[in-house]
Motif scaffolding. Structure first.
Motif, PDB file in Angstrom:
ATOM      1  N   ASN A 284     -75.816   1.980 -53.689  1.00 16.71           N
ATOM      2  CA  ASN A 284     -76.047   1.690 -52.270  1.00 16.71           C
ATOM      3  C   ASN A 284     -77.188   2.542 -51.717  1.00 16.71           C
ATOM      4  O   ASN A 284     -77.983   2.070 -50.886  1.00 16.71           O
ATOM      5  CB  ASN A 284     -74.766   1.933 -51.466  1.00 16.71           C
ATOM      6  N   ASN A 287     -80.414   1.032 -52.974  1.00 16.35           N
ATOM      7  CA  ASN A 287     -80.640  -0.236 -52.275  1.00 16.35           C
ATOM      8  C   ASN A 287     -81.198   0.018 -50.872  1.00 16.35           C
ATOM      9  O   ASN A 287     -82.124  -0.669 -50.420  1.00 16.35           O
ATOM     10  CB  ASN A 287     -79.331  -1.023 -52.198  1.00 16.35           C
ATOM     11  N   GLN A 288     -80.654   1.006 -50.187  1.00 12.02           N
ATOM     12  CA  GLN A 288     -81.144   1.353 -48.844  1.00 12.02           C
ATOM     13  C   GLN A 288     -82.591   1.829 -48.875  1.00 12.02           C
ATOM     14  O   GLN A 288     -83.342   1.619 -47.913  1.00 12.02           O
ATOM     15  CB  GLN A 288     -80.259   2.449 -48.239  1.00 12.02           C
TER      16      GLN A 288
END
Length: 310
Positions: A284, A287-288
């Protein structure tokens, strides 16, 4: 045909031929992923590596048709078969011959597990492995960042950055890496000698290994690599670790961004990395920051206690 395939140990005089074979078979020739003779030799001169005993070549009419390096990790009681077998008509036969010699070699090393990593779109090899009794045990995402926008680097209050120094930080980096990845799947603890060799390899620069510190205590690190070939550049985030005592304080984002900013300052437009697909926190975060999935690899496992080679 299978009876024309010969398996033999690697010899140092094979280096040029094997480097060329591996780059062509992996589709790396002429790209930043291309492995140079220097890097290949440096890998083989790593402490604990014995290529003359642990590497095997499949040949047909004197030409390489397959290759495998058996990497022994005693702390995990496993070996890893790092293999390259082109997609030819004899691929299954070559796999079976190389696998047989690698497994025999693994048993001699005292390993109880044998692991292989495979691209998830390589249906042929996956079918071969499953038919041979392997079971999938893990998967990893290959991620790539190739955006112009890069988030601003902001350090948590009280923290600072510094870069690795040769002949000073080898023990620190070794301990920090082993602590950060303790009990992580597939991680075999490193020795100081191994780290000392890795930080001097091609693609690695001291300034590309960045520590984040809480006053005098080192809380985490980001280890980047980079390569330029034929006018094309690629960077890698090789390892990112945070001491368990400092987790939950957003240091991971800061240290990853520090590495990304370092690579971008070198005019490297793309950054690649690999992450455990089960590590949702890390995925995550990446991805950010703009990383996208480009591929997935699968790890297959086979217990060795079922074999009874003489």
């Amino acid at each position: 045909m299978a009876n024309a395939i010969v398996i033999r140990n690697f010899r140092w005089e094979d280096t040029d031929n094997i480097v060329n074979f591996l780059n062509i078979a992996r589709g790396q020739s002429g790209t930043p992923n291309e492995e140079s003779k220097l890097l290949f030799t440096q890998r083989f001169n790593m402490p604990g590596i014995n290529p003359l005993n642990d590497c095997f070549i499949a040949e047909s009419n004197g030409n390489p048709t397959g290759y495998i390096q058996v990497i022994h990790e005693g702390s995990l009681s496993r070996t890893v078969g790092s293999q390259t077998i082109p997609k030819t008509d004899d691929r299954e036969a070559i796999y079976k011959l190389l696998s047989n010699v690698a497994i025999k070699h693994s048993i001699k090393k005292g390993a109880s597990l044998y692991h292989i990593q495979v691209d998830d779109d390589d249906a042929q090899l996956i079918d071969i492995l499953k038919a041979d009794g392997f079971k999938q045990v893990k998967s990893y995402f290959n991620l790539l960042w190739e955006e112009n926008f890069l988030a601003k680097l902001e350090l948590p209050q009280g923290f600072s950055l510094r870069t690795f120094q040769h002949n000073k930080d080898e023990v620190l980096l070794t301990n920090l890496q082993n602590t950060s990845f303790y009990n992580s799947w597939g991680f075999s603890p490193n020795t100081v000698e191994e780290i000392r060799a890795r930080v001097r390899m091609e693609r690695c620069e001291a300034d590309g290994i960045i520590f984040i510190e809480d006053q005098e205590y080192t809380a985490g690190y980001n280890w980047t690599l980079s390569q330029k070939t034929n006018g094309r550049s690629l960077g890698w985030i090789s390892m990112t670790g945070v001491d368990p005592a400092y987790r939950g304080r957003k240091l991971g984002k800061a240290i990853v961004l520090a590495g990304m900013h370092y690579l971008k300052a070198k005019n490297i437009p793309q950054i690649a990395l690999e992450v455990d697909s089960d590590n949702f926190v890390a995925y995550n975060l990446y991805n950010q920051l703009g990383f996208k999935i480009t591929a997935r690899t699968l790890w297959f496992e086979k217990p060795l206690d079922e074999y009874n080679f003489r």
